[in-house]
Design a protein around this motif. Sequence first.
Motif, PDB file in Angstrom:
ATOM      1  N   HIS A  52       0.832  -1.208   0.000  1.00 54.82           N
ATOM      2  CA  HIS A  52       0.000   0.000   0.000  1.00 54.82           C
ATOM      3  C   HIS A  52       0.871   1.266   0.000  1.00 54.82           C
ATOM      4  O   HIS A  52       2.026   1.242   0.431  1.00 54.82           O
ATOM      5  CB  HIS A  52      -0.929   0.010   1.216  1.00 54.82           C
ATOM      6  N   PRO A  53       0.316   2.377  -0.505  1.00 55.07           N
ATOM      7  CA  PRO A  53       1.071   3.635  -0.554  1.00 55.07           C
ATOM      8  C   PRO A  53       1.613   4.002   0.823  1.00 55.07           C
ATOM      9  O   PRO A  53       0.930   3.768   1.824  1.00 55.07           O
ATOM     10  CB  PRO A  53       0.028   4.647  -1.029  1.00 55.07           C
ATOM     11  N   PRO A  54       2.837   4.543   0.889  1.00 60.69           N
ATOM     12  CA  PRO A  54       3.660   5.014  -0.233  1.00 60.69           C
ATOM     13  C   PRO A  54       4.558   3.951  -0.873  1.00 60.69           C
ATOM     14  O   PRO A  54       5.542   4.286  -1.517  1.00 60.69           O
ATOM     15  CB  PRO A  54       4.492   6.113   0.411  1.00 60.69           C
ATOM     16  N   ALA A 249       2.048   1.831 -12.439  1.00 59.48           N
ATOM     17  CA  ALA A 249       2.741   1.413 -13.653  1.00 59.48           C
ATOM     18  C   ALA A 249       3.130   2.595 -14.539  1.00 59.48           C
ATOM     19  O   ALA A 249       3.836   2.421 -15.531  1.00 59.48           O
ATOM     20  CB  ALA A 249       1.876   0.434 -14.437  1.00 59.48           C
ATOM     21  N   THR A 250       2.662   3.796 -14.209  1.00 55.66           N
ATOM     22  CA  THR A 250       3.030   4.998 -14.960  1.00 55.66           C
ATOM     23  C   THR A 250       3.624   6.012 -13.988  1.00 55.66           C
ATOM     24  O   THR A 250       3.459   5.903 -12.765  1.00 55.66           O
ATOM     25  CB  THR A 250       1.801   5.607 -15.654  1.00 55.66           C
ATOM     26  N   TRP A 251       4.299   7.024 -14.551  1.00 53.22           N
ATOM     27  CA  TRP A 251       4.893   8.051 -13.694  1.00 53.22           C
ATOM     28  C   TRP A 251       3.823   8.799 -12.908  1.00 53.22           C
ATOM     29  O   TRP A 251       4.026   9.135 -11.730  1.00 53.22           O
ATOM     30  CB  TRP A 251       5.714   9.019 -14.535  1.00 53.22           C
ATOM     31  N   ALA A 252       2.685   9.056 -13.542  1.00 54.92           N
ATOM     32  CA  ALA A 252       1.606   9.769 -12.862  1.00 54.92           C
ATOM     33  C   ALA A 252       1.073   8.948 -11.682  1.00 54.92           C
ATOM     34  O   ALA A 252       0.845   9.476 -10.586  1.00 54.92           O
ATOM     35  CB  ALA A 252       0.477  10.085 -13.848  1.00 54.92           C
ATOM     36  N   LYS A 253       0.893   7.641 -11.914  1.00 53.93           N
ATOM     37  CA  LYS A 253       0.389   6.777 -10.849  1.00 53.93           C
ATOM     38  C   LYS A 253       1.431   6.613  -9.740  1.00 53.93           C
ATOM     39  O   LYS A 253       1.097   6.519  -8.560  1.00 53.93           O
ATOM     40  CB  LYS A 253       0.024   5.407 -11.420  1.00 53.93           C
ATOM     41  N   LEU A 254       2.704   6.575 -10.126  1.00 50.92           N
ATOM     42  CA  LEU A 254       3.767   6.471  -9.130  1.00 50.92           C
ATOM     43  C   LEU A 254       3.752   7.691  -8.213  1.00 50.92           C
ATOM     44  O   LEU A 254       3.895   7.564  -6.996  1.00 50.92           O
ATOM     45  CB  LEU A 254       5.124   6.338  -9.820  1.00 50.92           C
ATOM     46  N   TRP A 255       3.567   8.863  -8.800  1.00 52.44           N
ATOM     47  CA  TRP A 255       3.510  10.083  -7.995  1.00 52.44           C
ATOM     48  C   TRP A 255       2.318  10.050  -7.033  1.00 52.44           C
ATOM     49  O   TRP A 255       2.422  10.487  -5.894  1.00 52.44           O
ATOM     50  CB  TRP A 255       3.435  11.303  -8.915  1.00 52.44           C
ATOM     51  N   GLU A 256       1.191   9.512  -7.504  1.00 51.27           N
ATOM     52  CA  GLU A 256       0.013   9.394  -6.632  1.00 51.27           C
ATOM     53  C   GLU A 256       0.296   8.471  -5.451  1.00 51.27           C
ATOM     54  O   GLU A 256      -0.174   8.712  -4.337  1.00 51.27           O
ATOM     55  CB  GLU A 256      -1.179   8.864  -7.435  1.00 51.27           C
ATOM     56  N   VAL A 257       1.076   7.415  -5.700  1.00 46.87           N
ATOM     57  CA  VAL A 257       1.447   6.507  -4.618  1.00 46.87           C
ATOM     58  C   VAL A 257       2.349   7.220  -3.615  1.00 46.87           C
ATOM     59  O   VAL A 257       2.152   7.128  -2.395  1.00 46.87           O
ATOM     60  CB  VAL A 257       2.140   5.251  -5.180  1.00 46.87           C
TER      61      VAL A 257
END
Length: 906
Positions: A52-54, A249-257
């Motif tokens: 889970h995030p982060p 799996a994308t840079w945008a989703k990684l930032w959200e995590v």
Amino acid sequence: MFFKKFIRKEVIGFFSVFVVLFSVYLYTIAPTVSLWDCGEFIACSHILGVPHPPGTPFYVLMGRVFDILFPFKEVAKRINFLSILAGSVAGGFLYLVVLKVLSRFKENKMSELPLGNHLIAVFSSIGAGFCFSVWNNTVEAEVYSISLLIVAIGIWLVLQWDDNRGKLGNNNFLLLLVYLLALSFGIHLLPFLLVPGALLFIILVDWKVFKNPKLIGTALILIVIGVSTYLYLIIRAQANPAINESNPATWAKLWEVIMRKQYGSEGILGIFVRHTSWETNYDFFRGLWEQIKIFFRYFSWQFFPYPRETTNALLRYLSVFGTSMYVLFGLWGMVVHFKKDRKTFYLIFILFILVTIGLVVYLNHEFSPSDPNPAHQPREPRERDYFWIVGFFFFMFYVAMALYWMHERFKKNKVISSYCVLPLSFIMGFIPLISNIESHANRRENWIAHDYAHNLLSSADENSVFFTNGDNDTFPLWFLQEVKGFRKFDSVKKKGVRVACFALMNTEWYIKQMKESGIPMDFDTPFRGTYFESVYLRGKRSKGIEQEFEDWIIDNLPYLKTNDGKVIERKEIATRLIILCSQGINPTYNDLIMRSDSFVGKYIKDDFNPSVNIYFSSTVSPSNKDWIQDHLLLEGLAYRLVGKRGKNMMDVSRFLDLFENELKFNSVSNFDVYKGPAAERIVRNYISTFYQFGLKLMDEAISSKKPLNLSKYKKSLNEEKKEKLKSSAVLFKKAIDVTEDYSLLIPIFNELRIVYLVLGKSDIFIALINEIPEDKFLSEFQFFKGQLFLDELMFNKDFTEEKKQIIAQKAEIEFKKILGFSEDREKINAYIGLLDLYEAIGEKDKKDILTAELINYPKIFSSVFMYNYDYKKDTAISIYLLKKWLEVNSYDKKAKLLLDSLATHF
């Protein structure tokens, strides 16, 4: 020679702390998975998943290394070992930090610290490692002990840099600190709270170091390298591992995590609205003060059992006194440190403030789950003391400063310094070990989470979707499936169980993963031809949407409104779609906005036969299953969704098969294994399950227990019904075996009394009652013994007069014993039993004397009357009691009216 001697002492001291902590940690290490996040961390480390995030990527990678390298048979223990190793080393570095600070004091410069100072540092560091919250989080797979280690090493590196200023390569200590902090970004953000104090210290010592471009450039490179562990998440997410939270799996989703978008954000202004004020209407300062009180409450748990544990009066007094002594020593240690060396004081004190009161402000927690004030809402789902372990750990640094001051104060008097101060240091170091060894920090032989996960998964048939509630009925299941391969889901072979966690089902990524795993869901068909499709098509033309329609719907459909205006979230929409698609029904938009009762009436019928079995864990909250409650069949620890409609439906034969062949209760029946609040909830769930199925078996053997007609049941009791009663007794006894909280067992003992009475084995019941420990004995158990003799007297018509007299005397003795209990509620049982007894044996004089005595206690009299009038519905005894009451209280008009009413209809 001096240098070697000095270093040799430090090495011995370091390893002394390490060995003591490591030995105890290893003895008390969790042998397998624990509750909360541990199951997820272990499973992700083992399969290289995404937690889970982060996301904690560096922790997962370290966990995998330990998984590969260490030879423990149990995978979970290998990864738990990472925590105990980190905690043990952290204790050793605290010892080194204490020594470095002491060596900077004016009186110690250019001289070797005496043995006494080393011993103070050793004992204080050992005490820090045995603080409850530190120890509790160091014996399981969690991120906090590693974070603690980084902080301890970080302070030592800053002090080492200062000690070696001017020497070649000295700045490497700072570079190593920067790199460790960057790596900690992939574990937990807690070590970053060291930065303000460290920066101030470096500025005060040598601010020109920041003008070194090579140093700054190298530091930036190291930061990039350290933070690069987050690339692991994007790489592994694209490989779609079995656990892939948030799917970065994308840079945008990684930032959200990284930004923890999944949990929402209140922004910087959110800290001005305290969560303790939401339902209490406290102002900002009162709300903050309540949160500070929570922190102080957690602090009071660290050194002594009370108030963390229920204790006797003497231990409560000693705990309060002892904790007060630690507080006084710690506060005085702060003063000592401030006076002796300002620079290191700022370094450590700023850290201490940030990891204590600073975290209170930043975290903005809700009330503690164990808060005794019922008005304090909302509450956290679990105790959050672990966030402050760095503060609790470094508080012992200040205790060490105070002990050092005492040792210096009396150093000319060797008797006091050697025979008082050093033994006091030893005591303060080892008291937390003695106080906490029998707490939740000791996980030795604790298999509760492991077996609970096994039992939940075993309760579902093959090829099932299994709805769970949250962390504790989800993460341990993931562990069992991914690490041990138990009941792992395979939609092609129609094997195993697909866990579907309601707490995650409002996220788009989780819904997509459920669908990809083979769970039948169709988010496409019902939205075709609707407003949603027109929005999608416009967006595709104008904004270049590249998603398929179904993926776009899942991403952009957080909730719908039903025809009656009720909001249903993504998780219920998904549940409806599973119910429809598993029956081969093409869902429509109207199906999704239909009233819940209409949906159930239309699609869950007698011929309901889904392609995948649908189960709900017994832990699922009512709000997630109320709308289908009448179609849930209890099988073990889970409810199966069925077409049949009914109230409290149970499959007894399946449960008995599970109970005898599948379910495990290894640790739950071991009272040497400590059970914290979460484990106690599991125990209560077991007790409730045993009780429900035991009652069901009784009902099948004895169709109506009230009023009990023993002669009737003895005649109709065939072998099949006897076996059912025996099975119910086994389940009731199992409930007794899993808890020491006998208050939970009162209804179970009452049912056991009836079972053994009907089976003619009253002696077994009496033996069970007699085995209850004296400190756990309740008046209700005494009542059950008396009631058993009374029942035998009333229902065994073949007793001789002599036998009846003996049984009556036994019943009277048992009931009269209850009068020796102190509380009114306990005496009520005595009077109820004695009245029934005297009525049964025709002892009118005794009954009159007892009633005359009872009238002197109006509250007790009222309760006894209501028991007979409302519960037993015994009109004769109710009239008798009213008449006796009115003989003394003739003015009571309500009693007169009630008596007239009863007499008229009797």
